[in-house]
Design an enzyme around this catalytic site. Structure first.
Site, mmCIF file in Angstrom:
data_model
loop_
_atom_site.group_PDB
_atom_site.id
_atom_site.type_symbol
_atom_site.label_atom_id
_atom_site.label_comp_id
_atom_site.label_asym_id
_atom_site.label_seq_id
_atom_site.Cartn_x
_atom_site.Cartn_y
_atom_site.Cartn_z
ATOM 1 N N ARG A 205 0.868 -1.266 0.026
ATOM 2 C CA ARG A 205 -0.025 0.121 -0.051
ATOM 3 C C ARG A 205 0.815 1.041 0.096
ATOM 4 O O ARG A 205 2.115 1.418 0.523
ATOM 5 C CB ARG A 205 -1.009 -0.026 1.149
ATOM 6 N N ASP B 167 -15.703 1.794 2.704
ATOM 7 C CA ASP B 167 -15.440 0.279 2.921
ATOM 8 C C ASP B 167 -16.732 -0.307 2.694
ATOM 9 O O ASP B 167 -16.699 -1.786 2.749
ATOM 10 C CB ASP B 167 -14.955 0.135 4.405
HETATM 11 C C1 S3P Z 1 -10.158 4.582 8.448
HETATM 12 C C2 S3P Z 1 -10.130 5.230 6.994
HETATM 13 C C3 S3P Z 1 -10.402 4.869 5.788
HETATM 14 C C4 S3P Z 1 -11.138 3.260 5.956
HETATM 15 C C5 S3P Z 1 -10.286 2.431 6.735
HETATM 16 C C6 S3P Z 1 -10.249 2.979 8.175
HETATM 17 C C7 S3P Z 1 -9.644 5.156 9.517
HETATM 18 O O1 S3P Z 1 -9.066 4.698 5.067
HETATM 19 O O2 S3P Z 1 -10.946 2.744 4.387
HETATM 20 O O3 S3P Z 1 -10.678 1.224 6.781
HETATM 21 O O4 S3P Z 1 -9.923 4.388 10.589
HETATM 22 O O5 S3P Z 1 -9.316 6.324 9.443
HETATM 23 P P1 S3P Z 1 -8.647 6.046 4.465
HETATM 24 O O6 S3P Z 1 -8.633 7.170 5.435
HETATM 25 O O7 S3P Z 1 -7.428 5.844 3.704
HETATM 26 O O8 S3P Z 1 -9.938 6.240 3.215
#
Ligand code: S3P
Length: 441
Positions: free
Chosen positions: A125, A321
């Site tokens: 990632r 998600d």
């Molecule tokens: C999360 C933010 C999201 C989400 C992840 C959890 C968090 O990602 O997809 O499962 O707890 O801040 P991104 O901030 O990269 O969009």
């Protein structure tokens, strides 16, 4: 031991009240903020999934003690920048992008170099999104391809930054907020809207943080080097976990469900807005505000006729998600559903947009893909009889959950691999299905 399950039968009608596992985003934030508070914080109903257990292991390696007493985690913080960082320390974030990106923010003042690693999926990632602001604060960050492993060395000469966050990523936003806690002066973030649990938790802790809402984005001001006291926090249920049961109920025959005490923060409930626009009748009842977060019971009934949606990309962040499971509803809806600008899905635990397209085609749904936009041609009478095997999905927990819900609502004979992936976010998943009467071998 075998790590797969078989589903060969649709679920029969049910009428049940359930509760889902605790919210992962809030659990990780509660543990990390307790590690920065002064004194003993008590966290109840903490999600005991791998991502959160890795968060606990991480703070322990950074010199913060915790213990569990009768289902309450007691975490002993020494204040902001209270970590005791040993030489040659290696931290392992496992599968968790949230833990990896957030912990880097808390290491911007580290006196020794810390190495951060993760599992196979996390190591693919992108970390450039956090490396850039971390360097602007003054931290030294080494990484070969903007991926893990990353080495970070903090500095005593941190400077506040003014940063434009354009992805709409709460992980990036929180990494910057956490860096700002250690930095003198006022840090300013102009952030495309995303989940706001960190801001709400800091406000609840009376930390000097100001959020000014603009259209589609927020201006956040954080005054560094303030301390906050330890706290008690009871973690509500996770809407992302609830989403699989919402869709299970929606697509089943003559079924009803109540999901109790779920976090329904508006920055997370895009799935409810989208499904209701498609003709569902999902209701939130018993709404309460708890420490700044909204919690409610979710009422769902199954629905025979669902309509397609032309989904505004403004809803993307609040359902990021959940699109996998929303696409399953689109597959059963009348008409062509359109979703736009979902490139972020390919930056998750697996390349979820690519896998979603493959999955939909596998179950006989026509999908048009133009870059990060997809059109799903729904088939209201979709019913499966063939055999399917789900494998090679990088053990992505949400692909596992999606496959189970598809098997239980559409039929067919399914072998679904990587059962262990449920431990990433929702260890209770199969137990709840069992309680609902699902036949899973
Ligand atoms: C999360 C933010 C999201 C989400 C992840 C959890 C968090 O990602 O997809 O499962 O707890 O801040 P991104 O901030 O990269 O969009």
């Amino acid at each position: 031991m075998s790590n797969h399950i078989f589903i060969r039968q649709r679920i029969s009608s049910f009428n049940e009240k359930i509760s889902v596992s605790a919210d992962k985003s809030i659990s990780i934030r509660a543990v990390l903020l307790a590690s920065q508070a002064v004194g003993s914080s008590k966290i109840s109903n903490l999600l005991e999934s791998e991502d959160v257990l890795n968060t606990l292991k991480t703070i322990k390696k950074l010199g913060i003690n915790y213990r569990k007493k009768e289902n309450i985690y007691i975490i002993e913080g020494f204040g902001v920048n209270g970590f005791n960082i040993k030489k040659k320390l290696v931290l392992n974030a496992g599968n968790s992008g949230t833990l990896a990106r957030l912990i880097l923010g808390l290491l911007v003042k580290s006196k020794s170099k810390v190495k951060l690693i993760g599992d196979k999926s996390l190591s693919k990632r992108d970390f450039s999104r956090v490396i850039k602001p971390l360097k602007l604060f003054g931290a030294e960050v080494e990484s070969k391809k903007n991926t893990l492993p990353i080495k970070i060395l903090g500095t005593n000469f941190l400077r506040p930054i003014k940063y434009k966050e354009t992805i709409g990523s709460a992980q990036v936003k929180t990494c910057i907020i956490f860096s700002a806690l250690n930095t003198p002066g006022v840090t300013e973030i102009n952030s495309k809207s995303s989940r706001n649990h960190t801001e709400l938790m800091l406000k609840f802790l009376k930390y000097p943080i100001k959020v000014i809402k603009k259209s589609g984005y927020e201006k956040i001001l954080i005054k560094g080097l303030s301390q906050f006291k330890s706290f008690d926090y009871n973690i509500p249920g996770d809407i992302s976990s609830a989403s699989f049961f919402i869709v299970l109920t929606l697509l089943s025959v003559k079924s009803k469900m109540i999901i109790e005490k779920v976090n329904v923060n508006k920055s997370r409930t895009g799935i409810i807005v989208i499904l209701n626009k498609m003709g569902a009748n999902i209701k939130l009842k018993n709404k309460k505000i708890y420490n700044g977060e909204e919690v409610a019971d979710i009422y769902i009934t199954s629905k025979k006729k669902l309509n397609s949606i032309n989904c505004s990309s403004k809803l993307n962040s609040s359902a990021i998600d959940e699109f996998l499971i929303i696409f399953l509803v689109a597959a059963k809806a009348k008409g062509i559903s359109k979703f736009r600008d979902l490139g972020e899905m390919n930056k998750k635990e697996s390349k979820r947009l690519d896998l979603a397209v493959k999955f939909l085609k596998l179950i006989g749904i026509k999908v048009d893909r133009f870059k990060n936009n997809i059109n799903i041609h729904g088939k209201p009478n979709l019913s499966l009889t063939k055999s399917f095997e789900m494998k090679n999905f990088l053990k992505d927990h949400r692909i596992f959950f999606l496959s189970c819900i598809a098997a239980l609502t559409l039929g067919g004979k399914w072998k679904i691999n990587d059962k262990d992936s449920i431990n990433t976010s929702f260890p209770e998943f199969l137990k709840i299905l069992d309680k609902l009467g699902a036949k899973i071998i």
